[in-house]
Design a protein around this motif. Structure first.
Motif: not given
Lengths: 453, 453
Positions: A157, A184-185, A188-192, A205, A208, A211, A215, A230, A237
């Motif tokens: 993820y 960068g976009f 900033t959505q990097s998780s899991g 994951h 996600m 997806q 976006l 970023a 990051f």
């Protein structure tokens, strides 16, 4: 090194790359696509799919992207969420040792959504984008440092979202600035979190990440404002999620000399469970072939790893086959007792009693004095399965490079068999699909492929 | 402390809470709702909104949730993405010093989507859910430790996704197990980097968090599998993103003695920019009121903080008003030169030349020998603005607790004026909306509110 070098330089390298011209890489991408689809079709009846479809049905939307093996379509982000989940549902999809995670089940769903919603995407462009996605994810996997995974993040993820966004950006021929913003976009959505391992959320994951990557791409396409740097600096990051110094040294090292999809290459699985248990599975299968154990006679089974080699195997006391995907104890016990290590043994059904009874006699240990083999996959890994029986005898098998891993790779024929087994419900479709993938070149080929999912 | 205590205990505390019965908290929630809507209506023409709408229009879907100030609806997750962005677009919405971020613009958009797509949600239940969302976010803000923000994470997103998911779970009367799982689905989507500050992506973080919270809730509703102990252990949320020991000591301390929405309370803004620059703005406005400076005579302006007090103010050399939302230099220069510190000065238009010319003469310094005032907000913060002019004289103003902050709070009348200014294009609507919010109790009231957005 200047403040904004990593993001800018990565984007430059990506845009200068033409992996289309590397035959080996393109063949490896075709193999990866076959394996992702084989894993997805094998997982097409996973119970999580209907749950996700009910969420998506309640949302509605323009259904334009095929959902693999479901004979229906969904919206772009919705389909990516689903196709990521489906590909990874059985943990049967590829891994890459540099990634320490699953590249294809994030990158390909994002690319499929992008291809289905864009005009004029050629099949070769899709494969090239996939190669660059794997390249990005593998390089991030090395550059983020091993602490990232060990701390508790799920690389599939955290790194997948960036890799998939880069792949789609390449597919869409983004400019340098657009690619930098997309990174960068995505970042900033990097998780899991790995504490979801052993639950349905783990394969989700992948969806996600796919997806979120879409976006990120959409935000760039509508000219949304975002940072172009970023990855850089101590608050960027790598500074936040990993080791900035390591990244600055290694992220772009020897770019283009060989592609990571070829060297070391993707690891295609012959078993539908976590790759960290494949060494033990091979060893146990071999022991069961050579000897016939009566469970009552087994005193103890020792499974020996290098320290940390079992980090992904979080289930020591599984109750279902699904939890067993992350349990070296379950995998070993099942193999020793002669259960097939196939999809049917890893559903959410309860684990059979005779397997459960063996689990308490299985233990893990760690021995860092043992020298790993030079061909070990991942580097430095080995697993030894030792069985002590009641008459005092003991048997042992050691595996450093399991079947399917680079150096012990599956052939096209092996993957064809995996695809045929997954598509056994649809006679002839494996052959059709294989032909499409092996000949995937033009825009029309791409449309054909989308129709065959 | 047992391995799974934090998630379980948090869920227990939430489900045992009945903030409906606390009049002060309920009034604070009404104030928060007014301020969120005032900030959203003020930002209704932000150029980012049309960009996001074009993404959403390309997706389609059942449009059932109002998009604030846009006279249209969108799908549940889509509307949350938009409403989170709109509320935070101007950085005019509330902050909470325990959060070190923006609670309402994440929590309320998620609640609005949930209320609009659920049957029979009462107005009081919505307010109570909001109180518990703020409670969760404020407690997470303290328990995650200051390193979390300083490292580079954006608390509005990282913590907002969990807080908003908890709020919606309470709205929907989830069971203990459902709430634990929802926390896990939210925690595994926790992301957001501060290096997006000064771009449109920063306010979008609020929308991304709200959107992710709704996915977490939907996953629970379809009985998707996930961990029930996401916050616990060294590989859990606090172990990975913060300081597990601190969280174990503080997360649930004195739960229910007072609500964080009351004590210390939300900070409603009188200026549309980052709260870390409000102290300097108050000081500069006061200086400009007392003296009339000719820009040519200004030798130098010193802005003094405690170390780290300007961490959020990442723009030292802004070119647009939008970047200026994170520039104490811009805010101070504008105030000294008599520009209004209102919405019009913080658009993406270029900064006027006479302000630009003053910027090079403004510098930041840090003095940790200065004792902060006991009423300082946030705790330990102060800002001193010192102006040295050519005749050798110098002027100085110090602010520890800016206007709007707890201890120097806005009144209902102040918020009414903020709402009226935001809704000046729709005569009478501020009065109508205010009445609805102050009387929000029943299911029918809730429907009325949704129609007035």
């Amino acid at each position: 090194m200047s403040e904004n070098k990593l993001t800018k330089s990565l984007a430059e390298r990506i845009l200068q790359s033409r992996p289309e011209s590397d035959e080996k890489a393109m063949f490896a991408a075709r193999m990866g696509l076959i394996d992702y689809l084989a894993s997805s079709f094998a997982g097409r009846q996973d119970t999580g799919i209907a749950k996700l479809l009910s969420i998506i049905d309640s949302e509605g939307g323009h259904a334009v992207v095929p959902v693999v093996g479901q004979d229906r379509k969904a919206g772009s982000r919705q389909a990516a969420l689903l196709n990521g989940f489906i590909g990874h549902a059985l943990d049967y999809d590829d891994v890459h040792s540099d990634v320490r995670g699953h590249p294809s089940t994030v990158i390909l769903p994002a690319l499929i959504s992008a291809a289905a919603t864009s005009v004029a995407v050629g099949g070769e462009r899709l494969l090239a984008s996939y190669i660059l996605g794997v390249e990005t994810m593998a390089r991030f996997g090395k550059s983020i440092g091993s602490e990232h995974y060990l701390k508790g993040w799920h690389n599939t993820y955290t790194l997948g979202v960036i890799a998939a966004a880069v792949a789609v950006a390449y597919l869409k021929s983004f400019t340098q600035e657009q690619l930098e913003k997309t990174i960068g976009f995505a970042a900033t959505q990097s998780s899991g979190l790995r504490n979801q391992f052993g639950t349905e959320a783990k394969p989700l994951h992948a969806g996600m990440a796919a997806q979120a990557a879409l976006l990120a791409v959409s935000l760039t396409e509508v000219d949304f404002g975002g940072t172009r740097t970023a990855l850089d600096g101590k608050n960027g990051f790598f500074g936040v999620y990993g080791n900035l110094e390591l990244a600055e040294q290694t992220l772009l090292e020897d770019w283009g000399q060989s592609w990571k999809i070829v060297e070391p290459g993707l690891w295609f699985k012959i078993y539908p469970f976590c790759s960290a248990a494949h060494h033990a599975a091979d060893a146990a299968v071999r022991l069961a072939e050579q000897h016939s154990f009566d469970p009552k006679d087994i005193e103890q089974i020792d499974i020996v790893f290098p320290t940390g080699g079992d980090a992904a195997l979080i289930e020591r006391n599984p109750r279902t086959g699904e939890q067993g995907r992350f349990s070296v104890e379950y995998v070993t016990a099942a193999a020793i007792l002669g259960l097939p290590l196939s999809v049917d043994s890893f559903t959410n059904a309860p684990i059979p009693k005779r397997v459960l009874e063996l689990l308490p006699r299985i233990q893990r240990s760690y021995d860092d004095t043992i020298e790993p083999a030079p061909n070990a996959v991942p580097k430095g890994r080995f697993t030894i399965v030792k069985i002590a029986v009641k008459n005092g005898e003991s048997y042992s098998e050691r595996v450093d490079c399991p079947r399917g891993a680079p150096g012990n790779a599956l052939s096209l024929e092996d993957l064809k068999q995996k695809l045929e087994a997954s598509l056994s419900y649809a006679p002839g479709h494996a052959t059709t699909l294989l032909k499409t993938i092996l000949n995937l070149r033009s825009e029309m080929d791409m449309q054909t492929l989308l129709h065959q999912l």
